[in-house]
Each structure stands twice: as C-alpha cells, then as structure tokens.
Design a protein around this motif. Structure first.
Motif, PDB file in Angstrom:
ATOM      1  N   GLU A  11       0.927  -1.012  -0.071  1.00  0.00           N
ATOM      2  CA  GLU A  11       0.049   0.018   0.004  1.00  0.00           C
ATOM      3  C   GLU A  11       0.710   1.295   0.134  1.00  0.00           C
ATOM      4  OE1 GLU A  11      -3.697  -0.241   2.606  1.00  0.00           O
ATOM      5  OE2 GLU A  11      -2.069  -1.517   3.629  1.00  0.00           O
ATOM      6  N   SER A  12       0.172   2.625  -0.523  1.00  0.00           N
ATOM      7  CA  SER A  12       1.052   3.746  -0.618  1.00  0.00           C
ATOM      8  C   SER A  12       0.373   4.350   0.733  1.00  0.00           C
ATOM      9  CB  SER A  12       0.549   4.692  -1.578  1.00  0.00           C
ATOM     10  OG  SER A  12       1.383   3.844  -2.811  1.00  0.00           O
ATOM     11  N   ILE A  13       1.215   4.552   1.784  1.00  0.00           N
ATOM     12  CA  ILE A  13       0.549   5.184   2.908  1.00  0.00           C
ATOM     13  C   ILE A  13       1.535   6.286   3.226  1.00  0.00           C
ATOM     14  CG2 ILE A  13       0.006   5.124   5.391  1.00  0.00           C
ATOM     15  CD1 ILE A  13      -0.929   2.301   4.545  1.00  0.00           C
ATOM     16  N   SER A  14       1.104   7.464   3.432  1.00  0.00           N
ATOM     17  CA  SER A  14       1.961   8.889   3.570  1.00  0.00           C
ATOM     18  C   SER A  14       1.791   9.274   4.938  1.00  0.00           C
ATOM     19  CB  SER A  14       1.656   9.978   2.758  1.00  0.00           C
ATOM     20  OG  SER A  14       2.524  11.030   3.247  1.00  0.00           O
ATOM     21  N   ARG A  15       3.061   9.593   5.831  1.00  0.00           N
ATOM     22  CA  ARG A  15       3.020   9.826   7.048  1.00  0.00           C
ATOM     23  C   ARG A  15       3.907  11.128   7.207  1.00  0.00           C
ATOM     24  NH1 ARG A  15       3.253   4.546   8.335  1.00  0.00           N
ATOM     25  NH2 ARG A  15       1.106   3.589   8.846  1.00  0.00           N
ATOM     26  N   GLU A  16       4.076  11.985   5.982  1.00  0.00           N
ATOM     27  CA  GLU A  16       4.907  13.133   5.647  1.00  0.00           C
ATOM     28  C   GLU A  16       4.084  14.172   6.067  1.00  0.00           C
ATOM     29  OE1 GLU A  16       8.210  12.726   4.393  1.00  0.00           O
ATOM     30  OE2 GLU A  16       7.319  10.720   5.039  1.00  0.00           O
ATOM     31  N   SER A  17       5.083  15.221   6.534  1.00  0.00           N
ATOM     32  CA  SER A  17       4.164  16.596   7.018  1.00  0.00           C
ATOM     33  C   SER A  17       3.812  17.344   5.447  1.00  0.00           C
ATOM     34  CB  SER A  17       5.201  17.333   7.448  1.00  0.00           C
ATOM     35  OG  SER A  17       4.792  18.806   7.783  1.00  0.00           O
ATOM     36  N   PRO A  18       2.619  17.992   5.606  1.00  0.00           N
ATOM     37  CA  PRO A  18       2.317  18.918   4.291  1.00  0.00           C
ATOM     38  C   PRO A  18       3.270  20.087   4.112  1.00  0.00           C
ATOM     39  CG  PRO A  18       0.786  19.300   6.226  1.00  0.00           C
ATOM     40  CD  PRO A  18       1.797  18.303   6.583  1.00  0.00           C
ATOM     41  N   ILE A  19       4.101  20.285   5.033  1.00  0.00           N
ATOM     42  CA  ILE A  19       5.183  21.480   4.818  1.00  0.00           C
ATOM     43  C   ILE A  19       6.665  20.798   4.605  1.00  0.00           C
ATOM     44  CG2 ILE A  19       6.579  23.020   6.182  1.00  0.00           C
ATOM     45  CD1 ILE A  19       3.761  23.453   8.167  1.00  0.00           C
ATOM     46  N   GLY A  20       7.085  21.301   3.493  1.00  0.00           N
ATOM     47  CA  GLY A  20       8.421  20.781   2.960  1.00  0.00           C
ATOM     48  C   GLY A  20       9.366  21.329   3.562  1.00  0.00           C
ATOM     49  N   LEU A  21       9.827  20.853   4.716  1.00  0.00           N
ATOM     50  CA  LEU A  21      10.987  21.684   5.438  1.00  0.00           C
ATOM     51  C   LEU A  21      12.292  21.200   5.189  1.00  0.00           C
ATOM     52  CD1 LEU A  21      11.732  23.685   7.653  1.00  0.00           C
ATOM     53  CD2 LEU A  21      11.457  21.834   9.323  1.00  0.00           C
ATOM     54  N   THR A  22      13.368  21.997   4.709  1.00  0.00           N
ATOM     55  CA  THR A  22      14.636  21.760   4.189  1.00  0.00           C
ATOM     56  C   THR A  22      15.453  22.249   5.558  1.00  0.00           C
ATOM     57  OG1 THR A  22      14.343  21.924   2.169  1.00  0.00           O
ATOM     58  CG2 THR A  22      16.433  22.022   3.039  1.00  0.00           C
ATOM     59  N   VAL A  23      16.057  21.401   6.301  1.00  0.00           N
ATOM     60  CA  VAL A  23      16.952  22.052   7.422  1.00  0.00           C
ATOM     61  C   VAL A  23      18.456  21.873   6.701  1.00  0.00           C
ATOM     62  CG1 VAL A  23      17.954  21.354   9.576  1.00  0.00           C
ATOM     63  CG2 VAL A  23      15.403  20.880   9.122  1.00  0.00           C
ATOM     64  N   ALA A  24      19.196  23.015   6.767  1.00  0.00           N
ATOM     65  CA  ALA A  24      20.620  22.979   6.305  1.00  0.00           C
ATOM     66  C   ALA A  24      21.232  23.121   7.490  1.00  0.00           C
ATOM     67  CB  ALA A  24      20.594  24.222   5.020  1.00  0.00           C
TER      68      ALA A  24
END
Ligand code: SAM
Length: 230
Positions: free
Chosen positions: A68-81
């Motif tokens: 199954e395709s199951i997403s537990r990702e945040s809707p905010i695309g946070l890049t931490v540099a």
C-alpha cells in the motif's frame, strides 16, 4: 517492540530476503520465528504486511502481502540546512528530524565549522534515517545530502520562506507558515559576518531562538518542531 523492517524492493505477494542489520534485528532483537507477522516498508512511500518464512542469524525470508501507498509525511516541505555537530550528537540531529517530519537534511561546512561532511558521516546518517523511520512509521526516507554553503544560500525554492538561525535576529514568532520552508543553522563557532550578509542577500531572514545559545542540534530541532508542529 519495533516490528517494521526496511526493504528497498517491495513486490506485492512475493518473497523477499532480508540481510545485514535488518536480518539481525529480526532474529536477535525481535526473536522472530517462522509465522511471525511484521511490517515492511521500501523508503519510497510504500508499506506491506509480511510473514516470516525462514529466519537465520544472517538472512531471513519473508512473504509479503498487498503493498500500500501510505504517507505519514508533513504537508510542509521543510529543508534543514545545518552544520554538523561534534561526533556523538549527530545521531540526535538526524533521528529527531526524521521523527518530526523534516523533508530533507542538507549538511555543509562553513568558515567556522569544526566537523566537515564526509562519506562516513553520510553513510552513518543514512543508517540513522532508516532506524528512525522504522521506529516512527515514516515510509519515505529523509534524504541527507552534503552541499556547499554557497549552494545552500543561493539554492532553496524561490517561492518558499528562508530563515537563518542567529542569536540576536528577529523573534522566531515572526516566522510565516509556507508550503516550502528552509532553515539554516550555523556551526559551533557561529556564522562569520560575510556569511550572514551573503545569506541575507539571497533572501534569508535572521531568526532568534531566544537569549540562550543553543547547540546546533537543539536549534535545528527547535525550529523543526515549531514549523512542523506549530
Ligand atoms: N557563538 C556562536 C554564535 O554566537 O553564533 C554560537 C553558535 S551555536 C552553538 C550554533 C548555531 O546554532 C548558531 O550558528 C545558530 O545558527 C544556532 N543558534 C544557537 N543558539 C541560537 C539562538 N539563541 N538563536 C538563534 N540561533 C541560535
């Protein structure tokens, strides 16, 4: 007890072999035997139930069910540099960013950096990402990449917000929610003035995390918590 296993190639209703750390986890930590039910994920967004068929010390065979395709990702695309913390504390940085749901981690060296990104660091970080994803249920592995300071400050998405953590900047409450956000954390010795000026010239806004000086990993985790959970 964690029953999730990382398997980069998941084919529905097939048999897969686990080896290395995953087989060790299954046999020595979970003490699985034939018939034990587990969950597998491929790091690309899919997961499946599986049953142990064979379980040795070095390899194991699992029967995979429906994928199954199951997403537990945040809707905010946070890049931490982030600059890399001294040895021993990088685990904390990587592990907590995976748990909180950061989209990606870029590591870099700047003028005052003590630790420079190495292939050894990236290999270790990848293993930490897998372990943390097994524990927290993420099905997509958070990428960890080495970049140059210049690439980072000039690079992140032009429509997203960019914040550079620096004592004495604007209060973190001034941060604005956005679908894409990048945060930049400095090294143990802090940024030199020319680096801050360069970042600001590319639209990065200085943000303070209060009057106390935080370690690199604390600053990164505090920002990720505020932006992803706030
Ligand atoms: N003496 C250094 C300085 O004054 O910048 C301290 C560096 S601190 C150990 C490492 C990094 O964490 C900083 O470069 C900054 O990005 C972030 N940081 C730590 N404390 C902070 C604070 N109170 N506000 C904003 N950023 C902070």
């Amino acid at each position: 007890m964690n029953r999730r296993f990382y398997c980069p190639q998941l084919v529905p209703r097939s048999r897969i072999e686990l080896s290395g750390e995953e087989a060790h986890h299954l046999a020595q930590v979970l003490r699985a035997t034939p018939g034990t039910s587990v969950q597998v994920f491929d790091g690309k967004g899919h997961e499946a139930s599986a049953v142990v068929i064979e379980c040795g010390r070095r390899t194991a065979v699992l029967e995979v069910g429906a994928v199954e395709s199951i997403s537990r990702e945040s809707p905010i695309g946070l890049t931490v540099a982030s600059a890399i913390p001294r040895s021993g504390r990088e685990r904390f940085l990587v592990e907590k960013l995976v748990e909180l749901g950061a989209a990606r981690l870029w590591v870099y060296a700047s003028r005052r950096s003590v630790v420079h990104p190495s292939s050894g660091f990236l290999t270790k970080a990848q293993r930490i990402v897998v372990e943390a994803s097994k524990q927290c249920g993420r099905n997509i592995l958070m990428p960890v990449e080495a970049k140059s300071f210049e690439e980072i400050v000039a690079g992140p998405p032009p429509h997203g917000k960019r914040y550079v953590a620096h004592p004495g900047g604007e209060s973190a409450s001034a941060m604005v929610a956005s679908a894409e956000i990048a945060v930049l954390i400095g090294p143990e010795g802090g940024f030199v003035d020319s680096e801050l000026r360069e970042a600001e010239a590319h639209g990065w806004q200085r943000i303070s995390l209060g009057p106390r000086i935080l370690r690199i990993e604390t600053a990164a985790i505090a920002l990720a918590g505020r932006l992803l959970l706030g």
